[in-house]
Motif scaffolding. Sequence first.
Motif, PDB file in Angstrom:
ATOM      1  N   GLU A  10       2.983  19.569   6.577  1.00 38.69           N
ATOM      2  CA  GLU A  10       3.196  19.176   7.973  1.00 38.69           C
ATOM      3  C   GLU A  10       2.974  17.673   8.156  1.00 38.69           C
ATOM      4  O   GLU A  10       3.766  16.990   8.825  1.00 38.69           O
ATOM      5  CB  GLU A  10       2.252  19.955   8.887  1.00 38.69           C
ATOM      6  N   LEU A  11       1.898  17.148   7.560  1.00 39.46           N
ATOM      7  CA  LEU A  11       1.590  15.721   7.658  1.00 39.46           C
ATOM      8  C   LEU A  11       2.695  14.879   7.027  1.00 39.46           C
ATOM      9  O   LEU A  11       3.144  13.880   7.606  1.00 39.46           O
ATOM     10  CB  LEU A  11       0.250  15.440   6.975  1.00 39.46           C
ATOM     11  N   ARG A  12       3.140  15.299   5.844  1.00 35.28           N
ATOM     12  CA  ARG A  12       4.203  14.578   5.148  1.00 35.28           C
ATOM     13  C   ARG A  12       5.494  14.567   5.959  1.00 35.28           C
ATOM     14  O   ARG A  12       6.121  13.513   6.157  1.00 35.28           O
ATOM     15  CB  ARG A  12       4.448  15.225   3.784  1.00 35.28           C
ATOM     16  N   VAL A  59      -3.168   2.338  -0.439  1.00 34.96           N
ATOM     17  CA  VAL A  59      -3.065   3.798  -0.494  1.00 34.96           C
ATOM     18  C   VAL A  59      -2.850   4.325   0.924  1.00 34.96           C
ATOM     19  O   VAL A  59      -3.717   4.194   1.788  1.00 34.96           O
ATOM     20  CB  VAL A  59      -4.330   4.411  -1.129  1.00 34.96           C
ATOM     21  N   GLY A  60      -1.682   4.928   1.131  1.00 33.42           N
ATOM     22  CA  GLY A  60      -1.257   5.275   2.474  1.00 33.42           C
ATOM     23  C   GLY A  60      -0.578   4.071   3.086  1.00 33.42           C
ATOM     24  O   GLY A  60      -0.842   3.701   4.229  1.00 33.42           O
ATOM     25  N   CYS A  61       0.329   3.468   2.331  1.00 35.12           N
ATOM     26  CA  CYS A  61       0.903   2.165   2.700  1.00 35.12           C
ATOM     27  C   CYS A  61       1.869   2.239   3.858  1.00 35.12           C
ATOM     28  O   CYS A  61       2.228   1.204   4.432  1.00 35.12           O
ATOM     29  CB  CYS A  61       1.589   1.534   1.493  1.00 35.12           C
ATOM     30  N   GLY A  62       2.333   3.439   4.222  1.00 38.28           N
ATOM     31  CA  GLY A  62       3.281   3.537   5.324  1.00 38.28           C
ATOM     32  C   GLY A  62       4.529   2.719   5.057  1.00 38.28           C
ATOM     33  O   GLY A  62       5.156   2.833   4.000  1.00 38.28           O
ATOM     34  N   THR A  63       4.866   1.847   5.985  1.00 31.58           N
ATOM     35  CA  THR A  63       6.073   1.039   5.891  1.00 31.58           C
ATOM     36  C   THR A  63       5.913  -0.169   4.978  1.00 31.58           C
ATOM     37  O   THR A  63       6.825  -0.994   4.888  1.00 31.58           O
ATOM     38  CB  THR A  63       6.500   0.554   7.282  1.00 31.58           C
ATOM     39  N   GLY A  64       4.765  -0.292   4.330  1.00 29.72           N
ATOM     40  CA  GLY A  64       4.542  -1.405   3.414  1.00 29.72           C
ATOM     41  C   GLY A  64       4.224  -2.716   4.098  1.00 29.72           C
ATOM     42  O   GLY A  64       4.252  -3.778   3.470  1.00 29.72           O
ATOM     43  N   ARG A  65       3.852  -2.666   5.366  1.00 28.19           N
ATOM     44  CA  ARG A  65       3.699  -3.886   6.160  1.00 28.19           C
ATOM     45  C   ARG A  65       2.571  -4.798   5.669  1.00 28.19           C
ATOM     46  O   ARG A  65       2.609  -6.008   5.891  1.00 28.19           O
ATOM     47  CB  ARG A  65       3.471  -3.539   7.632  1.00 28.19           C
ATOM     48  N   LEU A  66       1.563  -4.233   4.991  1.00 33.48           N
ATOM     49  CA  LEU A  66       0.442  -5.056   4.537  1.00 33.48           C
ATOM     50  C   LEU A  66       0.715  -5.757   3.213  1.00 33.48           C
ATOM     51  O   LEU A  66       0.040  -6.732   2.881  1.00 33.48           O
ATOM     52  CB  LEU A  66      -0.824  -4.202   4.378  1.00 33.48           C
ATOM     53  N   ARG A  78       0.618  -2.954  -4.799  1.00 30.01           N
ATOM     54  CA  ARG A  78       1.614  -1.897  -4.917  1.00 30.01           C
ATOM     55  C   ARG A  78       1.274  -0.856  -3.859  1.00 30.01           C
ATOM     56  O   ARG A  78       0.136  -0.772  -3.398  1.00 30.01           O
ATOM     57  CB  ARG A  78       1.618  -1.280  -6.308  1.00 30.01           C
ATOM     58  N   GLY A  79       2.259  -0.068  -3.452  1.00 35.09           N
ATOM     59  CA  GLY A  79       2.048   0.887  -2.379  1.00 35.09           C
ATOM     60  C   GLY A  79       2.266   2.314  -2.804  1.00 35.09           C
ATOM     61  O   GLY A  79       3.116   2.600  -3.654  1.00 35.09           O
ATOM     62  N   VAL A  80       1.505   3.203  -2.208  1.00 37.19           N
ATOM     63  CA  VAL A  80       1.690   4.635  -2.423  1.00 37.19           C
ATOM     64  C   VAL A  80       1.525   5.325  -1.082  1.00 37.19           C
ATOM     65  O   VAL A  80       0.656   4.957  -0.283  1.00 37.19           O
ATOM     66  CB  VAL A  80       0.696   5.180  -3.477  1.00 37.19           C
ATOM     67  N   ASP A  81       2.376   6.303  -0.820  1.00 36.24           N
ATOM     68  CA  ASP A  81       2.303   7.031   0.440  1.00 36.24           C
ATOM     69  C   ASP A  81       2.732   8.467   0.218  1.00 36.24           C
ATOM     70  O   ASP A  81       3.584   8.753  -0.634  1.00 36.24           O
ATOM     71  CB  ASP A  81       3.189   6.377   1.500  1.00 36.24           C
ATOM     72  N   LEU A  82       2.167   9.353   1.021  1.00 34.88           N
ATOM     73  CA  LEU A  82       2.489  10.773   0.925  1.00 34.88           C
ATOM     74  C   LEU A  82       3.928  11.067   1.335  1.00 34.88           C
ATOM     75  O   LEU A  82       4.559  11.979   0.796  1.00 34.88           O
ATOM     76  CB  LEU A  82       1.525  11.563   1.817  1.00 34.88           C
ATOM     77  N   ALA A  83       4.444  10.292   2.287  1.00 37.09           N
ATOM     78  CA  ALA A  83       5.737  10.605   2.887  1.00 37.09           C
ATOM     79  C   ALA A  83       6.873   9.842   2.207  1.00 37.09           C
ATOM     80  O   ALA A  83       6.898   8.615   2.243  1.00 37.09           O
ATOM     81  CB  ALA A  83       5.710  10.270   4.372  1.00 37.09           C
ATOM     82  N   PRO A  84       7.841  10.532   1.617  1.00 32.91           N
ATOM     83  CA  PRO A  84       8.987   9.846   1.017  1.00 32.91           C
ATOM     84  C   PRO A  84       9.733   8.962   2.007  1.00 32.91           C
ATOM     85  O   PRO A  84      10.249   7.901   1.643  1.00 32.91           O
ATOM     86  CB  PRO A  84       9.875  10.995   0.525  1.00 32.91           C
TER      87      PRO A  84
END
Length: 218
Positions: A10-12, A59-66, A78-84
């Motif tokens: 659901e979160l993803r 970790v949990g980078c979202g849109t990569g804004r940071l 580098r970024g990693v996120d649960l949501a493709p």
Amino acid sequence: MRQVDANTEELRDAHDKLAEFYAERLAGVLESMPIERAVLDLFCELTLAAELGRDVADVGCGTGRLLPYLAGRGVTPRGVDLAPGMVEVARRDNPGFPYEVGDLRALPFADASLAGVVCWYSLIFLPPESRDAAFAELARVVKPGGHLACAFKDGDGEKRRGGRSVGVEFDAYWLSTGEMLERLGAAGFDLVFQAGRPPEGEELVPQGYLVVRRRRPR
């Protein structure tokens, strides 16, 4: 591959749908947030001063804004996120960095492979049964002497249903500073910096900021 439970699914899926909304709403927001920039600056300075390398993960980078901001302060993010969907938007809007889909409870990094980790509002989705695994994973991937910076909503830890105002739903947990410190300490981190600020605008609770250091073996 980690089996996805119903709450994680659901979160993803919710954040897949929110990716474009976040891309539009959060673009450029960091420029107007001096406190958040200051905490990220401190994290980067401490990471470089530790001389453990420059590799860090959002970790949990979202849109990569940071990631562009972190890179501008001398680290290699580098970024990693649960949501493709979030990863897809990150690659489009903030290109030039490695991104991958991954779960906070089973990070796609080798043991002690990172000089530091940033968790910017990504620890607010952890149900009680997932917290030990998630904090242990953060400790596993950070080199002893490396740093972790996190921002979070400083609340009471009770489950809330988020996202309804924008047409999705997911569980969120606003952990208190006390619980955050307790869990980070149990995982093997020592406090370096602690701060907070009152809620602003539509925020319902204070915002918390922590920078911690991975404990070295004795």
